[in-house]
Motif scaffolding. Sequence first.
Motif, PDB file in Angstrom:
ATOM      1  N   VAL A 196      77.843   1.912 -16.747  1.00 31.53           N
ATOM      2  CA  VAL A 196      78.007   1.889 -15.291  1.00 31.53           C
ATOM      3  C   VAL A 196      76.679   2.211 -14.603  1.00 31.53           C
ATOM      4  O   VAL A 196      75.841   2.927 -15.140  1.00 31.53           O
ATOM      5  CB  VAL A 196      79.114   2.858 -14.790  1.00 31.53           C
ATOM      6  CG1 VAL A 196      80.463   2.476 -15.340  1.00 31.53           C
ATOM      7  CG2 VAL A 196      78.790   4.283 -15.128  1.00 31.53           C
ATOM      8  N   SER A 197      76.533   1.665 -13.410  1.00 32.25           N
ATOM      9  CA  SER A 197      75.340   1.942 -12.605  1.00 32.25           C
ATOM     10  C   SER A 197      75.540   3.240 -11.841  1.00 32.25           C
ATOM     11  O   SER A 197      76.637   3.802 -11.799  1.00 32.25           O
ATOM     12  CB  SER A 197      75.112   0.787 -11.615  1.00 32.25           C
ATOM     13  OG  SER A 197      76.118   0.808 -10.612  1.00 32.25           O
ATOM     14  N   LEU A 198      74.483   3.666 -11.196  1.00 32.54           N
ATOM     15  CA  LEU A 198      74.535   4.862 -10.364  1.00 32.54           C
ATOM     16  C   LEU A 198      75.588   4.702  -9.252  1.00 32.54           C
ATOM     17  O   LEU A 198      76.381   5.610  -9.014  1.00 32.54           O
ATOM     18  CB  LEU A 198      73.152   5.096  -9.753  1.00 32.54           C
ATOM     19  CG  LEU A 198      72.718   6.471  -9.346  1.00 32.54           C
ATOM     20  CD1 LEU A 198      72.849   7.467 -10.472  1.00 32.54           C
ATOM     21  CD2 LEU A 198      71.292   6.448  -8.833  1.00 32.54           C
ATOM     22  N   LEU A 199      75.594   3.540  -8.604  1.00 32.94           N
ATOM     23  CA  LEU A 199      76.561   3.299  -7.527  1.00 32.94           C
ATOM     24  C   LEU A 199      77.987   3.222  -8.063  1.00 32.94           C
ATOM     25  O   LEU A 199      78.913   3.746  -7.439  1.00 32.94           O
ATOM     26  CB  LEU A 199      76.222   2.002  -6.790  1.00 32.94           C
ATOM     27  CG  LEU A 199      75.426   2.131  -5.510  1.00 32.94           C
ATOM     28  CD1 LEU A 199      75.163   0.767  -4.891  1.00 32.94           C
ATOM     29  CD2 LEU A 199      76.044   3.058  -4.509  1.00 32.94           C
ATOM     30  N   GLN A 200      78.172   2.584  -9.205  1.00 32.37           N
ATOM     31  CA  GLN A 200      79.508   2.516  -9.787  1.00 32.37           C
ATOM     32  C   GLN A 200      80.011   3.910 -10.141  1.00 32.37           C
ATOM     33  O   GLN A 200      81.179   4.234  -9.912  1.00 32.37           O
ATOM     34  CB  GLN A 200      79.507   1.625 -11.026  1.00 32.37           C
ATOM     35  CG  GLN A 200      79.352   0.155 -10.712  1.00 32.37           C
ATOM     36  CD  GLN A 200      79.162  -0.663 -11.963  1.00 32.37           C
ATOM     37  OE1 GLN A 200      78.496  -0.249 -12.913  1.00 32.37           O
ATOM     38  NE2 GLN A 200      79.753  -1.860 -11.973  1.00 32.37           N
ATOM     39  N   ALA A 201      79.137   4.736 -10.688  1.00 28.74           N
ATOM     40  CA  ALA A 201      79.516   6.116 -11.021  1.00 28.74           C
ATOM     41  C   ALA A 201      79.899   6.880  -9.762  1.00 28.74           C
ATOM     42  O   ALA A 201      80.849   7.666  -9.766  1.00 28.74           O
ATOM     43  CB  ALA A 201      78.377   6.818 -11.754  1.00 28.74           C
TER      44      ALA A 201
END
Length: 144
Positions: free
Chosen positions: A36-41
């Motif tokens: 997961v990306s930072l934004l998804q997290a």
Amino acid sequence: MKGPPTPLVEELSRLGYTLMRLLLSRAKEIFAQEGVSLLQAEVLRLVREGVQLPSRLAEQLEVLPSQVSHLLASLEEAGLLERHPDPQDRRRVLLRLTPKGEAVHKRLQEAWLHAYGQHLARLSPKELLLFRDLLRKLTEVEGG
């Protein structure tokens, strides 16, 4: 009230920026291990904390609604998040983590706290409390 001297402000600004970049870089590494990306997290965290509306996510993340739609689609495709019609207003959708999303969120949280804890381990117990108190003071909302 007169502010601190400019050279000190400049040094603190550089140090604060460096710390922020170090922590963001470490967070990206940790989250990438879960795919997961930072934004998804951040979406997983916000939904876990009770943000159920895509429009509210856009506000919290300070992004456009179209960006939230893409984030939600990717998380839904990964089986981490579900969208359901709002029983009170069928035009709206509500967000909720799937069991897999809950598990990923928990692993991300544990990994992040471990990594950040290791970073903070450079400070003594007394320095940790002082750092906490200073961060609280610096992050207080003006007039609140």
